[in-house]
Scaffold this motif. Structure first.
Motif, PDB file in Angstrom:
ATOM      1  N   ASP A 164       7.188  -5.887   8.269  1.00 31.03           N
ATOM      2  CA  ASP A 164       5.898  -6.572   8.365  1.00 31.03           C
ATOM      3  C   ASP A 164       4.739  -5.604   8.156  1.00 31.03           C
ATOM      4  N   TRP A 165       4.830  -4.429   8.795  1.00 31.38           N
ATOM      5  CA  TRP A 165       3.743  -3.459   8.676  1.00 31.38           C
ATOM      6  C   TRP A 165       3.638  -2.936   7.248  1.00 31.38           C
ATOM      7  N   ILE A 166       4.803  -2.661   6.635  1.00 30.88           N
ATOM      8  CA  ILE A 166       4.807  -2.150   5.266  1.00 30.88           C
ATOM      9  C   ILE A 166       4.218  -3.178   4.307  1.00 30.88           C
ATOM     10  N   MET A 167       4.586  -4.453   4.487  1.00 35.90           N
ATOM     11  CA  MET A 167       4.056  -5.494   3.618  1.00 35.90           C
ATOM     12  C   MET A 167       2.550  -5.654   3.791  1.00 35.90           C
ATOM     13  N   GLU A 168       2.075  -5.556   5.051  1.00 36.37           N
ATOM     14  CA  GLU A 168       0.633  -5.638   5.315  1.00 36.37           C
ATOM     15  C   GLU A 168      -0.103  -4.494   4.627  1.00 36.37           C
ATOM     16  N   LYS A 169       0.455  -3.297   4.744  1.00 33.83           N
ATOM     17  CA  LYS A 169      -0.196  -2.115   4.158  1.00 33.83           C
ATOM     18  C   LYS A 169      -0.224  -2.209   2.629  1.00 33.83           C
ATOM     19  N   LYS A 170       0.876  -2.675   2.046  1.00 37.05           N
ATOM     20  CA  LYS A 170       0.915  -2.804   0.599  1.00 37.05           C
ATOM     21  C   LYS A 170      -0.109  -3.839   0.108  1.00 37.05           C
ATOM     22  N   GLU A 171      -0.238  -4.931   0.864  1.00 35.35           N
ATOM     23  CA  GLU A 171      -1.199  -5.957   0.489  1.00 35.35           C
ATOM     24  C   GLU A 171      -2.636  -5.432   0.579  1.00 35.35           C
TER      25      GLU A 171
ATOM     26  N   ARG B  71      -3.287  -3.325  -2.395  1.00 35.20           N
ATOM     27  CA  ARG B  71      -3.515  -4.154  -3.581  1.00 35.20           C
ATOM     28  C   ARG B  71      -4.946  -4.677  -3.610  1.00 35.20           C
ATOM     29  N   ARG B  72      -5.442  -5.116  -2.425  1.00 33.68           N
ATOM     30  CA  ARG B  72      -6.810  -5.629  -2.365  1.00 33.68           C
ATOM     31  C   ARG B  72      -7.822  -4.543  -2.696  1.00 33.68           C
ATOM     32  N   GLN B  73      -7.441  -3.286  -2.421  1.00 33.76           N
ATOM     33  CA  GLN B  73      -8.329  -2.163  -2.715  1.00 33.76           C
ATOM     34  C   GLN B  73      -8.197  -1.678  -4.160  1.00 33.76           C
ATOM     35  N   GLY B  74      -7.323  -2.359  -4.932  1.00 32.22           N
ATOM     36  CA  GLY B  74      -7.158  -2.011  -6.333  1.00 32.22           C
ATOM     37  C   GLY B  74      -6.287  -0.799  -6.572  1.00 32.22           C
ATOM     38  N   LYS B  75      -5.482  -0.413  -5.572  1.00 32.14           N
ATOM     39  CA  LYS B  75      -4.629   0.758  -5.711  1.00 32.14           C
ATOM     40  C   LYS B  75      -3.245   0.373  -6.226  1.00 32.14           C
ATOM     41  N   GLU B  76      -2.583   1.311  -6.868  1.00 39.94           N
ATOM     42  CA  GLU B  76      -1.252   1.059  -7.423  1.00 39.94           C
ATOM     43  C   GLU B  76      -0.232   0.967  -6.294  1.00 39.94           C
TER      44      GLU B  76
END
Length: 282
Positions: free
Chosen positions: A251-258, A261-266
């Motif tokens: 859950d934490w990893i998915m939140e961080k990845k999202e 993404r919102r910040q425009g990072k790869e």
């Protein structure tokens, strides 16, 4: 009988508690640095700053400059205020990019109106709830701080405070003085159902209208903090900082990845193995 889990603000005033020995931990303890950076990242996200634009930010209780380091990495300019000379000395030794100011937040922020595009504060606000001197009145000191902070912020900007509330009464005291000073907003609670990963962020709006952000890992974002959280008198900041981080699951990893993404990072694509613990190889 004294508790074995005394809160730092119950042991000594902040300028005494954060002495040279304590200050060194914030530049040498990798666990403290990691936690401080994570909370700073979340606080900046809650500021909702314009993308690809350098902002001028205030860091209240800046300490040794760890939060400021993250602000610098994000391309922002900042001013840090702290009451501890030992912590500011460490920040100077680390050659942080921001400007540093020795000051007591309870005496107000000495800046011109509309100076800053936003404000963050990590683990500092709860110290204002203690009366370290006979002349100290927590409600008055909180109002002085919030009213002068409100003035120093540009209209429509935000202030985000990560804090460790001791109980619901303390939280009510803090929020009531913030609203009295003109702020709107409320409490954002990340991972409210986790005893280790739970974090409190007071998100305040300086004018304008905005919707309170949703807490990470929260399935009941429309509830107030009083409905979300069961307070405990045994809460201890340091216990939450010991051992392995709870923020390593899927859950934490998915939140961080999202968030990235919102910040425009790869970000690497999700797979069925995302967030799974690897077995050790012998």
């Amino acid at each position: 009988m004294a508790s074995s889990c005394r809160r730092p603000e119950h042991t000594a005033p902040p300028d005494v508690f954060y002495n040279e020995a304590e200050a060194k931990k914030y530049s040498q303890n990798s666990r403290m640095i990691e936690i401080q950076t994570q909370m700073s990242e979340r606080a900046v996200e809650l500021l909702n700053l314009p993308e690809d634009q350098a902002c001028f930010l205030l860091d209240v209780g800046c300490g040794s400059g760890l939060s400021g380091d993250y602000l610098t990495e994000e391309g922002h300019h900042w001013v840090g205020v702290d009451i501890s000379t030992a912590m500011l000395d460490v920040a100077l030794d680390r050659e942080v990019e921001g400007d540093l100011l020795l000051g007591d937040m309870g005496q107000g922020m000495p800046f011109r109106p509309g100076t800053f595009d936003g404000c963050i504060s990590i683990s500092a606000l709860q110290w204002l709830c203690n009366a370290d001197k006979r002349s100290h009145s927590p409600p008055k000191r909180l109002y002085t701080f919030f009213s002068t902070l409100y003035s120093s912020l540009a209209r429509g900007s935000r202030a985000v405070f990560q804090l460790y509330p001791e109980n619901s009464e303390q939280l009510e005291l803090i929020t009531s003085q913030a609203m009295k000073a003109g702020f709107t907003g409320g409490m954002v609670v990340d991972y409210p159902n986790s005893s280790k990963a739970k974090k409190f962020f007071l998100c305040l709006f300086a004018g304008g209208t905005a919707t309170l952000p949703k807490g990470l890992g929260s399935e009941t974002s429309d509830r107030t903090v009083m409905n979300q959280v069961q307070y405990s008198g045994q809460r201890c900041r340091f216990n939450n900082m010991k051992g392995k981080s709870a923020k390593k699951g899927r859950d934490w990893i998915m939140e961080k990845k999202e968030r990235r993404r919102r910040q425009g990072k790869e970000v690497r694509p999700d797979t069925k193995y995302t967030g799974r613990q690897r077995r050790p190889h012998f």
